[in-house]
Scaffold this motif. Structure first.
Motif, PDB file in Angstrom:
ATOM      1  N   VAL A  70       0.771  -1.237   0.000  1.00 33.84           N
ATOM      2  CA  VAL A  70       0.000   0.000   0.000  1.00 33.84           C
ATOM      3  C   VAL A  70       0.808   1.297   0.000  1.00 33.84           C
ATOM      4  O   VAL A  70       0.237   2.371   0.184  1.00 33.84           O
ATOM      5  CB  VAL A  70      -1.027  -0.013   1.163  1.00 33.84           C
ATOM      6  CG1 VAL A  70      -2.115  -1.035   0.884  1.00 33.84           C
ATOM      7  CG2 VAL A  70      -0.347  -0.319   2.495  1.00 33.84           C
TER       8      VAL A  70
ATOM      9  N   GLY B  22      -6.160   5.491  16.642  1.00 30.71           N
ATOM     10  CA  GLY B  22      -5.583   4.255  16.105  1.00 30.71           C
ATOM     11  C   GLY B  22      -5.631   3.102  17.069  1.00 30.71           C
ATOM     12  O   GLY B  22      -6.027   3.236  18.233  1.00 30.71           O
TER      13      GLY B  22
ATOM     14  N   GLY C  59      -8.709   5.218  20.889  1.00 31.34           N
ATOM     15  CA  GLY C  59      -8.196   3.919  20.450  1.00 31.34           C
ATOM     16  C   GLY C  59      -8.659   2.761  21.298  1.00 31.34           C
ATOM     17  O   GLY C  59      -9.160   2.923  22.409  1.00 31.34           O
TER      18      GLY C  59
ATOM     19  N   LEU D 167      -3.923   5.790   6.885  1.00 31.26           N
ATOM     20  CA  LEU D 167      -5.028   6.547   6.286  1.00 31.26           C
ATOM     21  C   LEU D 167      -5.317   7.806   7.088  1.00 31.26           C
ATOM     22  O   LEU D 167      -5.744   8.818   6.541  1.00 31.26           O
ATOM     23  CB  LEU D 167      -6.285   5.670   6.224  1.00 31.26           C
ATOM     24  CG  LEU D 167      -6.184   4.449   5.296  1.00 31.26           C
ATOM     25  CD1 LEU D 167      -7.399   3.543   5.457  1.00 31.26           C
ATOM     26  CD2 LEU D 167      -6.048   4.902   3.850  1.00 31.26           C
TER      27      LEU D 167
HETATM   28  N1  LIG Z   1     -10.669   3.569  17.944  1.00 31.71           N
HETATM   29  C1  LIG Z   1     -11.053   3.862  16.725  1.00 31.71           C
HETATM   30  N2  LIG Z   1     -12.280   4.339  16.507  1.00 31.71           N
HETATM   31  C2  LIG Z   1     -12.675   4.633  15.268  1.00 31.71           C
HETATM   32  N3  LIG Z   1     -11.916   4.475  14.188  1.00 31.71           N
HETATM   33  C3  LIG Z   1     -10.690   3.995  14.369  1.00 31.71           C
HETATM   34  C4  LIG Z   1     -10.192   3.668  15.611  1.00 31.71           C
HETATM   35  N4  LIG Z   1      -8.941   3.208  15.475  1.00 31.71           N
HETATM   36  C5  LIG Z   1      -8.674   3.251  14.178  1.00 31.71           C
HETATM   37  N5  LIG Z   1      -9.722   3.734  13.496  1.00 31.71           N
HETATM   38  C6  LIG Z   1      -9.863   3.899  12.073  1.00 31.71           C
HETATM   39  O1  LIG Z   1      -9.291   2.757  11.439  1.00 31.71           O
HETATM   40  C7  LIG Z   1      -8.585   3.170  10.313  1.00 31.71           C
HETATM   41  C8  LIG Z   1      -7.131   2.884  10.559  1.00 31.71           C
HETATM   42  O2  LIG Z   1      -6.477   2.925   9.389  1.00 31.71           O
HETATM   43  P1  LIG Z   1      -4.895   2.873   9.290  1.00 31.71           P
HETATM   44  O3  LIG Z   1      -4.559   2.867   7.877  1.00 31.71           O
HETATM   45  O4  LIG Z   1      -4.346   3.991  10.029  1.00 31.71           O
HETATM   46  O5  LIG Z   1      -4.477   1.591  10.058  1.00 31.71           O
HETATM   47  P2  LIG Z   1      -4.464  -0.002  10.079  1.00 31.71           P
HETATM   48  O6  LIG Z   1      -3.231  -0.274  10.780  1.00 31.71           O
HETATM   49  O7  LIG Z   1      -5.692  -0.510  10.651  1.00 31.71           O
HETATM   50  O8  LIG Z   1      -4.403  -0.512   8.584  1.00 31.71           O
HETATM   51  C9  LIG Z   1      -3.456  -1.258   7.807  1.00 31.71           C
HETATM   52  O9  LIG Z   1      -4.002  -1.203   6.482  1.00 31.71           O
HETATM   53  C10 LIG Z   1      -4.182   0.107   6.040  1.00 31.71           C
HETATM   54  C11 LIG Z   1      -4.869   0.035   4.714  1.00 31.71           C
HETATM   55  O10 LIG Z   1      -4.039  -0.406   3.722  1.00 31.71           O
HETATM   56  C12 LIG Z   1      -2.869   0.826   5.968  1.00 31.71           C
HETATM   57  O11 LIG Z   1      -3.113   2.165   5.614  1.00 31.71           O
HETATM   58  C13 LIG Z   1      -2.170   0.770   7.295  1.00 31.71           C
HETATM   59  O12 LIG Z   1      -0.901   1.355   7.185  1.00 31.71           O
HETATM   60  C14 LIG Z   1      -2.071  -0.644   7.762  1.00 31.71           C
HETATM   61  O13 LIG Z   1      -1.446  -0.733   9.014  1.00 31.71           O
HETATM   62  C15 LIG Z   1      -8.875   4.624  10.128  1.00 31.71           C
HETATM   63  O14 LIG Z   1     -10.019   4.795   9.363  1.00 31.71           O
HETATM   64  C16 LIG Z   1      -9.144   5.089  11.549  1.00 31.71           C
HETATM   65  O15 LIG Z   1      -9.909   6.223  11.616  1.00 31.71           O
END
Ligand SMILES: Nc1ncnc2c1ncn2[C@@H]1O[C@H](COP(=O)(O)OP(=O)(O)O[C@H]2O[C@H](CO)[C@@H](O)[C@H](O)[C@H]2O)[C@@H](O)[C@H]1O
Length: 816
Positions: free
Chosen positions: A546, A637, A666, A719
């Motif tokens: 990604v 996160g 989180g 993201l």
């Molecule tokens: N407590 C919470 N309440 C509500 N929403 C929450 C939350 N904790 C996280 N989120 C949401 O979950 C998503 C997290 O996305 P990320 O890309 O930052 O991380 P993730 O590690 O899950 O994904 C993995 O896959 C993605 C997609 O490829 C990569 O971008 C990333 O680097 C990789 O680690 C975001 O939409 C965020 O808002």
């Protein structure tokens, strides 16, 4: 009367729309119908060496005449007699055509007089349909019928009407001598042949039929637009295909795709020389299929509409052009139905961008809960998992041009809060069932009434959870000559989770013994073990990760988490593509979570008022002092090692010494959740630790904070920093993986960049970067505003990434 120079004769026939001249050269081998200006007559098209004149079904008496002369089949050996006979027959053809054109013109008048009384477009279509019904007479021309004049291979006249085909030999001169004498004619033939062979002959035939018919009926000015219409019709599927397609729900029909492919190599026709997808039934019809369809409501439009709407209602060709494919994305989670992190976001939004490019796109995901608005397709299938039979059913919906299919079995129920929960073998069982069932969805589950089939098909699997899919595709199908042309892509979102277990886990995945080696991996910590991600990476046709930064890191022993050896071996088939964002879901202008509780939607124009209003609303909602001047810092996160929340914890003593506010949202490791609560209790005037998973709060925090912290130890893409920039929030990130790709550091000299970065995951580095960021926030308002504006005006949408994915899909398709 037009003269044709050296030609021994000319015949002129004036019709309503154009002047046609029938010419014949000395060799009696070339017979052409063309208007005097030397351009092919409207209504003519060329198929191979055959020139096709579409002018509708012959009136019955004419069919009879044609049939009689056909059955007589007499040819004179005397050249003059033969020429005379040809002239006579040609005259008849012209007479027939003139008669038909008159009938068509009459019908056009009648149609338009009825249409002028119609009120809206729906009624228009209805009246069209009724009009068709008004002319059931076999004498009335139908656009399916054609008169063809064989141009190059021994001229022959063919009048066909569905099953009825009357073919008349006009000349028996061998094809070798059958060449146009006129250079222009030759050029036209070559041009048109090029056109024919650059597209599916079947489609070409359909396309020309549409164009011809509508052009004949259209006003002369519309005829001028004719050429561009022809181009569109090359890309747009014939609605009739959909009509045919809708009945294609039997598995035997669906399996035909595979069968055709198997037979394909022995077929020797022109379609062998064009890419398979151009001749695939599914590709073209699918484009249409995916367009304007409402959930489970196939669009079976009467193509009689073409007559009246030609030149008005023509849709542009798909952006993907000839690359349109059937794409099936398979993931363990998909927003908005299920989401634990970024994978859910990607599975919910990338498909829509691919659909916008014209692909037919399906997402397959487990049905964890009784989601509203899904339809039970009624399809039931049984799959074995470790010797036991499991029945699955399929639910379905259609949103923003994408088919979402949910696989249902009690194994998945009530898991939405704990998608990856349960013991190792439980998860494994779920994923085995999910992958086995998913792979056959294109065969068995009709979407909008039509199954995808396996022609021109590519699966996109995501992370270790679905890494078994490429393995099954190979072991069960392609190794056995089935789905030979179906391809699989595996996307790495996070290599840290691999589906590891003891070697004996292999016996739970139901594969032939010789597949064991794909799964076996030795690593200094775990020793020899079973590794699902390893097998998926080896068997997938292509691998995507990604971001570019992460693609590079994966090859290192630090970044590959034991799989770097394999990643280096498969480097040739791997590509980094930076994620995009769903610009509807994550837009400050349209965000549905900003419409209440004092929040407000805002855009670039209203940034200076809208964002402070969201900040105040957030402070209020969190119970923090409402102050516009205090920098509000946020973190969102998973609470785990990856996201570096412990690095923030280390920096908190410094932070609380500053005039700042901090909110952290989180869930995850219990010790880290407790840490958040402790910080809040200790610094109630400055810190809030929101333990939980709240999408609403994630949106509100993104809009209300000034600065987003992302001190991730590794971050494949990330993201949240993309969302932040789109909301005018400034990211401070560890320069790693996708964060390095997407957050260009602020350069105060050139007023460029999007945020602050630090080069190692340490608290003091974070403090240094955050310190500079706070200084700019306080002292350099203009620079701050510039950062916000640059962030908000970037194109962060999925469109660019979707184009890149398309390149990978096409590469996979042509890879053997
Ligand atoms: N407590 C919470 N309440 C509500 N929403 C929450 C939350 N904790 C996280 N989120 C949401 O979950 C998503 C997290 O996305 P990320 O890309 O930052 O991380 P993730 O590690 O899950 O994904 C993995 O896959 C993605 C997609 O490829 C990569 O971008 C990333 O680097 C990789 O680690 C975001 O939409 C965020 O808002």
């Amino acid at each position: 009367m037009a003269s044709l120079g050296s030609l021994p004769f000319t015949i002129e026939a004036k019709t309503e729309t154009s002047l046609f001249v029938l010419s014949k050269n000395y060799h009696r081998s070339f017979c052409s119908l063309k208007p005097q200006n030397q351009r092919p007559a409207e209504g003519l098209s060329f198929l191979g060496d055959k020139m096709i004149l579409r002018c509708g079904k012959l009136p019955k008496p004419m069919q009879a005449r044609a049939a009689i002369s056909d059955s007589s089949g007499q040819r004179s050996d005397d050249p003059d007699e033969a020429i005379q006979a040809t002239i006579e027959k040609s005259k008849k053809v012209l007479a027939m055509q003139q008669q038909l054109l008159e009938q068509i013109a009459e019908r056009k008048k009648l149609v338009s007089s009825i249409k002028s009384t119609s009120v809206d477009s729906t009624e228009k279509q209805d009246s069209n349909e009724q009009m068709d019904g008004l002319f059931p007479s076999p004498d009335f021309p139908s656009r399916n019928d054609e008169i063809s004049v064989d141009v190059l291979n021994g001229s022959s006249l063919s009048v066909s009407n569905g099953n009825v085909a009357v073919r008349k030999q006009l000349d028996a001169v061998p094809s070798s001598s059958s060449r146009p004498s006129d250079e222009d004619d030759e050029k036209q033939v070559v041009d048109l042949k090029k056109k024919i062979y650059s597209a599916d002959p079947k489609d070409q035939l359909k396309g020309s039929s549409k164009t011809t018919y509508s052009d004949i009926l259209a006003d002369p000015k519309d005829q001028l637009k004719g050429s561009s219409k022809t181009k569109f019709s090359e890309f747009l599927p014939d609605p009739k295909d959909q009509l045919k397609g809708s009945s294609k729900t039997k598995s035997s029909d669906i399996l035909q795709d595979s069968e055709d492919q198997l037979k394909g190599s022995s077929k020797k026709n022109s379609s062998d020389f064009v890419p398979a997808f151009l001749s695939s039934k599914s590709s073209h019809s699918s484009v249409k299929e995916g367009k304007d369809r409402q959930p489970s409501e196939p669009t079976l439009k009467d193509d009689s509409d073409t007559v009246e709407t030609a030149g008005v209602d023509v849709k542009p060709p798909p952006l993907a052009g000839v690359n349109v494919m059937n794409i099936v994305i398979v993931a363990a989670e998909c927003a908005p139905w299920s989401k634990t992190g970024g994978l859910g976001d990607v599975a919910g939004s990338l498909p829509k961008a691919l659909a916008r490019r014209g692909h037919r796109v399906m997402v397959i995901v487990p049905r964890y809960a009784n989601y509203a608005g899904l339809q039970d397709t009624g399809v039931r299938k049984r799959y074995k998992v470790h010797g036991q039979d499991y029945e699955v059913s399929y639910f379905q919906t259609y949103v923003d041009g994408v088919d979402f299919v949910f696989i249902d079995n009690s194994m998945f129920h009530n898991r939405e809060q704990n998608i990856y929960g349960g013991d190792r073998l439980e998860i494994l069982k779920r994923m085995v069932l999910f992958c086995k069932a998913a792979i056959e969805v294109p065969w068995y589950v009709p979407c909008g009434g039509v199954c995808y089939g396996d022609g021109n098909l590519v699966f996109v699997a995501n992370d270790w959870h679905t890494a078994l899919l490429p393995v099954y595709l190979k072991a069960y199908y392609r190794d056995n000559g089935i789905m030979k042309f179906t391809r699989s892509i595996l996307v790495i979102h996070n290599i840290a989770h691999q589906g590891r277990g003891p070697v004996d886990d292999f016996y739970h995945v139901d594969l032939p013994e010789h597949y064991m080696d794909h799964f076996k991996l030795y690593d200094p910590i775990g020793g020899e073990h079973f590794n699902i991600f390893a097998a998926g990476l080896k068997t997938a046709d292509r691998v995507v990760t990604v971001s570019h930064g992460y693609a590079w890191e994966l090859k290192t022993s630090e970044g590959g988490w034991g799989l770097h050896g394999i990643i280096n071996e498969i480097d040739w088939k791997m590509m980094g593509i930076v994620n995009g964002i769903d610009s509807k879901e994550w837009s400050p202008e349209y965000d549905v979570h900003l419409t209440s509780d004092g929040y407000t939607n805002y855009s670039l124009e209203t940034l200076q008022t809208g964002k402070p209003q969201c900040k105040a609303a957030l402070q209020k909602e969190l119970g923090l002092p409402i102050r516009e001047d205090v920098p509000l810092i946020g973190f969102i996160g998973r609470l785990d090692q990856q996201k570096g929340v412990d690095i923030i914890a280390e920096a908190i003593p410094w932070m609380v010494g500053q005039d700042v506010q901090l909110v952290m949202l989180g869930t995850g490791r219990q010790d880290l959740e407790q840490m958040l609560r402790d910080f809040e209790n200790k610094h109630r005037d400055k810190v809030r630790g929101w333990v939980g998973f709240s999408i609403k709060m994630a949106h509100r925090i993104t809009a209300g904070i000034d600065i987003l912290l992302m001190p991730s130890r590794f971050e494949p893409c990330g993201l949240n920093q993309l969302y932040a920039m789109n909301y005018g929030t400034i990211p401070v990130v560890h320069r790693v993986g996708g964060l390095r790709d997407t957050v260009i550091p602020f350069d105060p000299f050139n007023e460029s960049g999007y945020g602050w970065t630090f080069d190692s995951a340490e608290a003091n580095k974070l403090i240094h970067a955050l310190g500079n960021c706070l200084l700019t926030y306080r002292e350099y308002k203009k620079s701050w505003e510039g950062l916000q504006i640059r962030g908000m005006t970037q194109d962060l949408s999925w469109d660019h990434a979707a184009e890149k994915y398309e390149e990978v899909l096409v590469a996979a398709k042509y890879q053997w």
